[in-house]
Design an enzyme around this catalytic site. Sequence first.
Site, PDB file in Angstrom:
ATOM      1  N   ASP A 123      35.932  19.264   0.315  1.00 38.22           N
ATOM      2  CA  ASP A 123      36.895  18.107   0.238  1.00 38.22           C
ATOM      3  C   ASP A 123      36.002  16.848   0.390  1.00 38.22           C
ATOM      4  OD1 ASP A 123      36.813  18.782   3.087  1.00 38.22           O
ATOM      5  OD2 ASP A 123      38.193  17.295   3.308  1.00 38.22           O
ATOM      6  N   GLU A 190      38.276  19.150   5.734  1.00 36.85           N
ATOM      7  CA  GLU A 190      37.548  18.396   6.741  1.00 36.85           C
ATOM      8  C   GLU A 190      37.777  17.038   7.318  1.00 36.85           C
ATOM      9  OE1 GLU A 190      34.353  16.714   9.310  1.00 36.85           O
ATOM     10  OE2 GLU A 190      34.983  16.114   7.065  1.00 36.85           O
TER      11      GLU A 190
HETATM   12 ZN   LIG Z   1      31.600  15.694   6.022  1.00 41.49          ZN
END
Ligand SMILES: [Zn+2]
Length: 484
Positions: A123, A190
């Site tokens: 991501d 994350e």
């Molecule tokens: Zn990162």
Amino acid sequence: MKKWKLTGLIISTFLLVFVIVTVFRTLTIQSKQPAPQPTQAVINEEAAVSRLSQAITYKTISYQDRSKFDFTQFDQFIAFLEENYPLVHQHLNLEKINDYSLVYRWKGTDAAKKPIGLTSHYDVVPVLTGTETNWEQDPFSGAVTDGKIWGRGTLDDKIGVIGIMEAAEQLLKDGFVPDRDIYLMFGFDEEVGGDEGANIVAQILKDRGIQFEFVLDEGGAIVENMVPGVSQPVGVVGISEKGSATAELTIEGSGGHSSQPKDHTNIGRIAAAIAKLETTQFKGDLRGPGEDLFEFVAPEMSFGMKYVFANKFIFESIIEKILLKEPASAALIRTTIAPTIFQAGEQYNALPEKASAIINLRLMPGDSLEEVKTFIEDTIDDQNIKVTLTGSEATKVSSVDGWEFKAIQQAARNVYNRSVIAPYLMFAGSDAKHYDAVSENTYRFLPVQITSEDLNRMHGTNEHISIKNYLNAIKFYMEVMKEV
Ligand SMILES: [Zn+2]
């Protein structure tokens, strides 16, 4: 007269011994850098560049508001991996956890050995509205120009995902078989905390009784002029993440008309509390990962700096004073206090009944939430101010003495043979903290050599990576897989 002579003799003897001892210590300080064994890895550069470039084009953006995730982009990214890394998908077992976390298990020959994990996330953060036109290349174009690959994720952290996949695919092509299991684990959230991604992966692996020797995530990079007195670039490997906590200070009481104020108002009391915290500060203490950093870089320093660090037992308080002067080095040796929100008052002629402030604190390993709260209460010393504290403590500190850290250091030196590789303390968060639950050690290192401007581009404008760095990252991951 005689007495003076004797005192002078004692002093000069003492000085001579002092100089001999401290200089001896400086000259005999041992380097902690392993000798490089230059990598022999051969990579098809053009194909590798084109794959990272394509990977950038998927808008796998994560948002705090999870309903905004466009999962069709994530599906397409996963399909892209399946199509472009056929050997990985043929030889490794892929499990999708919570639909979008990818966990590949590469079975080793020796089942008695504990596995290692390589992790990163696919991501990326959004491009800030209004900054799109500041980009030299479209942020999701994956454009390749002047030896650079452009776009969101080229540094944070599709470089990690693609670097690891390229390394595994290449090693499979070369007929390599690991002797212990290697897990490749890619998170999808994350940038918004990893709660649905790495967190769930770690929980499931824990339930299955899997324990890693180490997990390697993104983190510190190799930067030139990072440490004063060291002429080589220094690559830093995070061995712990600072904790992050929020303190709320609140005072409630009588408001009243502004024409007859009391000597001390609610605003004044919260302001005074913050002023006390800022003047007092947590004590700086060169210990833990900060101390480890200097033990690893000191042997590579110029003589003057080396002299100081080789005789730390004498100069410690001076070193701490110097480190406390700059915010970046101060954060390395103490829990930090950052007032971020202040709220009080609605009307110019009414005393507010309530005032409050939010303080963001980053905790040193070893400082508990309880201790931090007590420190705040003792420092502000005002019974009427209520203090609440929520957050997380620092992660555990990973070993720098075992083979695990040395394997990462060796792999990095094999690719970046001029660089000094040292442990340090990460201030920012990463998925690695979730893997603490299933790993003896968690390390945080992004295997690229960049500048401080590049660091600003990570969540900002014009994120890009040089082709040379990207190829070095692939080589680094190949070296790690071979080292373990
Ligand atoms: Zn990162």
